[in-house]
Design a protein around this motif. Sequence first.
Motif, PDB file in Angstrom:
ATOM      1  N   PHE A  51       0.869  -1.062  -0.028  1.00  0.00           N
ATOM      2  CA  PHE A  51      -0.003  -0.041   0.221  1.00  0.00           C
ATOM      3  C   PHE A  51       1.039   1.235  -0.152  1.00  0.00           C
ATOM      4  CE2 PHE A  51      -2.701  -3.359   2.052  1.00  0.00           C
ATOM      5  CZ  PHE A  51      -3.670  -3.201   0.874  1.00  0.00           C
ATOM      6  N   THR A  53       2.807   2.969   2.060  1.00  0.00           N
ATOM      7  CA  THR A  53       2.705   3.819   3.373  1.00  0.00           C
ATOM      8  C   THR A  53       3.428   3.537   4.550  1.00  0.00           C
ATOM      9  OG1 THR A  53       0.538   2.752   4.073  1.00  0.00           O
ATOM     10  CG2 THR A  53       0.376   4.694   2.456  1.00  0.00           C
ATOM     11  N   GLN A 108      -7.996  13.018   8.393  1.00  0.00           N
ATOM     12  CA  GLN A 108      -8.276  12.727   7.079  1.00  0.00           C
ATOM     13  C   GLN A 108      -8.789  14.088   6.360  1.00  0.00           C
ATOM     14  OE1 GLN A 108      -8.220   9.922   5.408  1.00  0.00           O
ATOM     15  NE2 GLN A 108      -8.448   8.050   6.774  1.00  0.00           N
ATOM     16  N   GLY A 125      -3.382  12.154  -5.316  1.00  0.00           N
ATOM     17  CA  GLY A 125      -4.609  12.701  -4.411  1.00  0.00           C
ATOM     18  C   GLY A 125      -5.105  11.422  -3.296  1.00  0.00           C
ATOM     19  N   VAL A 126      -4.641  10.412  -3.524  1.00  0.00           N
ATOM     20  CA  VAL A 126      -4.827   9.244  -2.736  1.00  0.00           C
ATOM     21  C   VAL A 126      -3.633   8.556  -2.594  1.00  0.00           C
ATOM     22  CG1 VAL A 126      -6.197   7.124  -2.132  1.00  0.00           C
ATOM     23  CG2 VAL A 126      -7.355   9.137  -3.499  1.00  0.00           C
ATOM     24  N   LYS A 129      -0.819   2.780  -4.942  1.00  0.00           N
ATOM     25  CA  LYS A 129      -0.021   2.248  -6.413  1.00  0.00           C
ATOM     26  C   LYS A 129      -0.745   3.052  -7.414  1.00  0.00           C
ATOM     27  CE  LYS A 129      -2.139  -1.979  -7.210  1.00  0.00           C
ATOM     28  NZ  LYS A 129      -2.136  -3.543  -7.636  1.00  0.00           N
ATOM     29  N   HIS A 130      -2.115   3.472  -7.202  1.00  0.00           N
ATOM     30  CA  HIS A 130      -2.614   4.146  -8.201  1.00  0.00           C
ATOM     31  C   HIS A 130      -2.522   5.787  -8.219  1.00  0.00           C
ATOM     32  CE1 HIS A 130      -4.572   0.607  -9.450  1.00  0.00           C
ATOM     33  NE2 HIS A 130      -4.937   0.066  -8.334  1.00  0.00           N
ATOM     34  N   TYR A 132      -4.091   9.284  -8.881  1.00  0.00           N
ATOM     35  CA  TYR A 132      -5.436  10.117  -8.830  1.00  0.00           C
ATOM     36  C   TYR A 132      -5.086  11.483  -8.765  1.00  0.00           C
ATOM     37  CZ  TYR A 132      -7.652   5.655  -7.181  1.00  0.00           C
ATOM     38  OH  TYR A 132      -7.963   4.349  -7.351  1.00  0.00           O
ATOM     39  N   ILE A 135      -8.272  17.037  -6.543  1.00  0.00           N
ATOM     40  CA  ILE A 135      -9.360  17.817  -6.959  1.00  0.00           C
ATOM     41  C   ILE A 135      -9.316  19.028  -5.885  1.00  0.00           C
ATOM     42  CG2 ILE A 135     -12.045  17.356  -6.409  1.00  0.00           C
ATOM     43  CD1 ILE A 135     -11.476  14.180  -6.647  1.00  0.00           C
TER      44      ILE A 135
ATOM     45  N   ARG B 101      -8.706  -1.154   6.526  1.00  0.00           N
ATOM     46  CA  ARG B 101      -8.437  -1.035   5.088  1.00  0.00           C
ATOM     47  C   ARG B 101      -9.735  -1.179   4.113  1.00  0.00           C
ATOM     48  NH1 ARG B 101      -4.635   1.097   2.152  1.00  0.00           N
ATOM     49  NH2 ARG B 101      -3.240   0.500   3.801  1.00  0.00           N
ATOM     50  N   ARG B 141     -14.059   9.616  -8.796  1.00  0.00           N
ATOM     51  CA  ARG B 141     -12.908   8.858  -8.212  1.00  0.00           C
ATOM     52  C   ARG B 141     -13.427   7.803  -7.254  1.00  0.00           C
ATOM     53  NH1 ARG B 141      -9.053  12.223  -3.712  1.00  0.00           N
ATOM     54  NH2 ARG B 141     -10.543  11.067  -2.428  1.00  0.00           N
ATOM     55  N   ARG B 148     -11.440  -0.450  -8.117  1.00  0.00           N
ATOM     56  CA  ARG B 148      -9.881  -1.304  -7.888  1.00  0.00           C
ATOM     57  C   ARG B 148      -9.948  -1.942  -6.390  1.00  0.00           C
ATOM     58  NH1 ARG B 148      -7.018   4.492 -10.280  1.00  0.00           N
ATOM     59  NH2 ARG B 148      -6.447   3.550 -12.395  1.00  0.00           N
TER      60      ARG B 148
END
Lengths: 211, 211
Positions: A51, A53, A108, A125-126, A129-130, A132, A135, B101, B141, B148
């Motif tokens: 993840f 992090t 958050q 943005g997140v 691995k993806h 984003y 915004i 998670r 998003r 995903r």
Amino acid sequence: MKFYDCSTAPSPRRARVFIAEKGLLDSMERIDVNLREKEQMTPEFAKINPFLTVPVLELDDGTRLNATVAIWRHLEETHPEPPLMGRTPVEKALIAQWQWRIEMDGFQAVGECLRNSVPGMAGRGVTGKHSYEQIPALAERGKLRAERFMETLDEAIGDKPFVVGDAYSVADIDALVFVDFAKWIKVAVPDSCANVARWYASVSERPSAKL
Amino acid sequence: MKFYDCSTAPSPRRARVFIAEKGLLDSMERIDVNLREKEQMTPEFAKINPFLTVPVLELDDGTRLNATVAIWRHLEETHPEPPLMGRTPVEKALIAQWQWRIEMDGFQAVGECLRNSVPGMAGRGVTGKHSYEQIPALAERGKLRAERFMETLDEAIGDKPFVVGDAYSVADIDALVFVDFAKWIKVAVPDSCANVARWYASVSERPSAKL
């Protein structure tokens, strides 16, 4: 145990303060992951935590815990003193409740603002691995939520020494990290929140807050 | 105990399934809060829970728990069998990790999509007393993240009967609620996620899943 940390980031601080309060920091091998250099995005680190992090706690049996709540839970079970997640069922429940509330509505919210506005986090943005896109409206909303959450926290603390009950807990840890993290987005404790200000001055004096 | 529930909504279902798995549902006074009629936004309900959400569990001493994690924690401590949050320290930690998670990357992603796109939720981009405008980019998003996350969940489940270890837990509860909630935003379990499909068919057969 091996503790993958980052001394400059708020997320691993949530685990680090807990570990320090348990008196365990010196017993662990500590690996500083340089988030500013995006070291958490490397293939090597992905093997430690897919993840991408920190914090990560690697137990002596090789199990890797990659969520702060999991690190807390394991250490609370294996090193119960001092308890940081409550003593009685009601206390445990109220600490879980406020920890969750502070994480969701405070921590958050700041993260949303930061990740969705800072140029160095473009495409991030997140976490994970993806990629984003940022915004901007979410950054604005996050800041507003963080400001409003100061009032909620103020009411929750009231005239008590800690967020829940009469002992320091994970609710205080998350509230402390929230207040310090909020400075990154220029949200300070407002004058109207005298309870937060008093409580913050006190918990910031603990040795664990300075590590 | 009094349980403020809503039979049609995903959030209180996380608590309801847990309560049913503990065999406690019939012992509680159950109050159905009609979210479609916005009953949670009334001044009367604000006295029950100032955060204007369900579930809420009112204990016999009058304490009201307004976060699912708090309800779970209290009932796990007071009614330990069957354990739904793990038996050993490692199991407890891994269940906490996956529950978190699934909540963050699965359940919240669906919620973000729904709250920020459905016309009936205009001005309700976030739960609670403050109004937040919908952010269409956040809805998009959220949907992408939910899609995903099916892959992440599939890897986590693998060929095991449950999300963590060999027993049903809060990680399964949140994964079940996530998969069903995802249907609301037209995200189905993809053909590539055979592990999720098999696990889902099995956990959906439990009596607690049908309440």
